[in-house]
Design an enzyme around this catalytic site. Sequence first.
Site, PDB file in Angstrom:
ATOM      1  CE1 TYR B 299      -4.231   0.891   1.050  1.00  0.00           C
ATOM      2  CE2 TYR B 299      -3.684   2.926   1.433  1.00  0.00           C
ATOM      3  CZ  TYR B 299      -4.506   2.397   1.837  1.00  0.00           C
ATOM      4  OH  TYR B 299      -5.332   3.107   1.465  1.00  0.00           O
ATOM      5  CE1 TYR B 349      -4.637   5.075  -1.630  1.00  0.00           C
ATOM      6  CE2 TYR B 349      -6.775   7.070  -0.963  1.00  0.00           C
ATOM      7  CZ  TYR B 349      -5.624   5.951  -0.729  1.00  0.00           C
ATOM      8  OH  TYR B 349      -5.852   6.025   0.707  1.00  0.00           O
TER       9      TYR B 349
END
Lengths: 398, 398
Positions: B299, B349
Amino acid sequence: MIDLRNQAAVVGFGYVPFGKRGQYAEKGHLRLVVEAVAAACADAGITPADVDGYSSYYTPIDPPELFEAFGAKQLRYTAQTWGGGGSSMCGAFQNAAMAVATGAADYVVVHKVMTMEAGARYGQAFGQMGQGVPSIGGPFQYSVPYGLQAPGQMFALAARRHMHLYGTTTEQFAHVTMHARAMAANNPEARFRTPITVEDHHASQMIADPLRLFDFCMETDYGCAVVITSAERARDCPHPPAYIASAAVGAPFRYGNALMSFYNQPDEDFASSGQRAVAGEVYRMARMGLADMDVAMVYDHFTPMVITSLEDFGFCAKGEGGPYVADGNLGLDGPLPVNPHGGNLAEAYTHGMTHVNEAVRQIRGTAINQVPGATNVLVVGGAGPSPTSGMILTGSPE
Amino acid sequence: MIDLRNQAAVVGFGYVPFGKRGQYAEKGHLRLVVEAVAAACADAGITPADVDGYSSYYTPIDPPELFEAFGAKQLRYTAQTWGGGGSSMCGAFQNAAMAVATGAADYVVVHKVMTMEAGARYGQAFGQMGQGVPSIGGPFQYSVPYGLQAPGQMFALAARRHMHLYGTTTEQFAHVTMHARAMAANNPEARFRTPITVEDHHASQMIADPLRLFDFCMETDYGCAVVITSAERARDCPHPPAYIASAAVGAPFRYGNALMSFYNQPDEDFASSGQRAVAGEVYRMARMGLADMDVAMVYDHFTPMVITSLEDFGFCAKGEGGPYVADGNLGLDGPLPVNPHGGNLAEAYTHGMTHVNEAVRQIRGTAINQVPGATNVLVVGGAGPSPTSGMILTGSPE
């Protein structure tokens, strides 16, 4: 397929004394939960720092806040079931059971809390229920302009529909509250211990026709917590475990029930609890039926919804719930005693958490209105917001 | 104890084309998710009406809305993992795996969606982040008055701490973005495909010192969905299953990390991802270590947090993350390729959902930047809000 049946158990419960609306506003949500968790852990024979998982439904508390408060070494599981009010309550226990049974966590606490500090109020219009915004989106945008702004108004329509279809009467509604008051009469913790009559019920204020004040549960400031652990660990706890034989959430397609403003469902569902499917899951997973139950905890936010829940969990045939409750079947001498603690209507409204407490007490044999030899207990989540839920706790895991 | 390892698998994923900020405002959250779920189900060889469970993290969508939209017969499972942003993302897969492995549901969809329609904006001050109220409660009340109002500001302090303790440099931050852009260069769906240099990075706007614009992922309008089912059912699906070898959430005591404004944690944690404990769980539950991994999805919301995540998941020693990323170790020729799709920083994202998509593609062998023979894939949730998470997917369940 992994069988979760009896792989987890409730080993402790705790709560703060039930408060009236706003009584704990200053104490606040976090403090209420912390006190409840501490009490539940004491009951389970562990310390709050042993708790490494938190599960809930519709809660204002973040697990990291809780575990920080207790100095736990590691938070290893968190989950929240969707759904408003206490409909999905048994889903929180389902998640907790999965977590401890699979070793994701050792001790999971299910918690629920409510004070009036946060601005959110049950029974008020949705535009004021804590969203803090002047506009209303989602499905409510289609119902609020027509006056369906609060839960009472929505459940009123389902109640009226049941009356229309099956001849159910407000006298029968009254009997649900009369039973709850009768059970609470010797419960020193119950908030409403005074017995009432049908006349008392009918004299109470009309809130949302046909629902009167005495058809509503009471708003309560509360904090509740329940400890769940694996079956292996449960055997080392001080009290007899209440094994989770099954726990399920569910909602049928076009589920609408009292929230019929959201969906356009078939007529027969319009007057149901929406719980028939989840009832089937609960019995199937536990490999038990209603005839195996010794006592039942039925979520009782509004009296007519007790009637529909009883029908959909098989206590009586569809449409016969009214006569069923009026004929005294809920009592300790009935075929299947319901809510011996007084329930949401008379003990305290805790979104179903005290139904679980009482289920555990019955299995331990420590209830005030103890059902002799109670072993298998049905717990029914709230009829209303989707999804709903149910579970079976048992003192005899085989 | 029930072993959940490889008992569930990802069998499909789907998404809408990545949009820029506000691009899907009119379409709205529900529609975005519906389209993503439909695509994921097509990939899994099922219809959306087969989906009987929904799991997510930090989502604006209620499962009943979704299952109504598809005409599913019965909703049987719902759960949401706590935590902000995408920190707890792997917890949604953990819950899904538990549900399908225990028969609570047959097909669970993990979904996540974001458009700018709702007023909530990443990167803006918390008082404006969709709470809709002028006051700030909880832990934020102690940090916002001192200027820690937005994620960038909070992560900036952690980044600065890492620089202070270990000599980490902004040039090393730049290399994280440079790698992401390099990976995205041949990904037609990536939003940022133009390669950049250290000079380009340093020329980008300073947002929250030491974080520049190119240290931030980009805001994206998106809808993503992933289908999980039991190992038994997975074998009948059209694509090779990506078995869930492990999935865990976790947060250590006094977890603070970039959100150090909340808690007063020991110095060594101050510059960490807070993920060491969850990393241990992920490896333990999978009975695998980092050396068994073929590719990793990390991430990447802020470049310094990639560095701390790599350290805490064992890619390199504590404090050596800066040189590790600058020396080209993230590339396809490195010891363990990271984010071959371009990640949050260059592809889109999506709060980690596309990291899962890419993990599945790598296992299927269909990735654009395919790692030859990729079988075991590490997925790391966001460092930041507590709890964080991780999981391991594998194409080889034994």
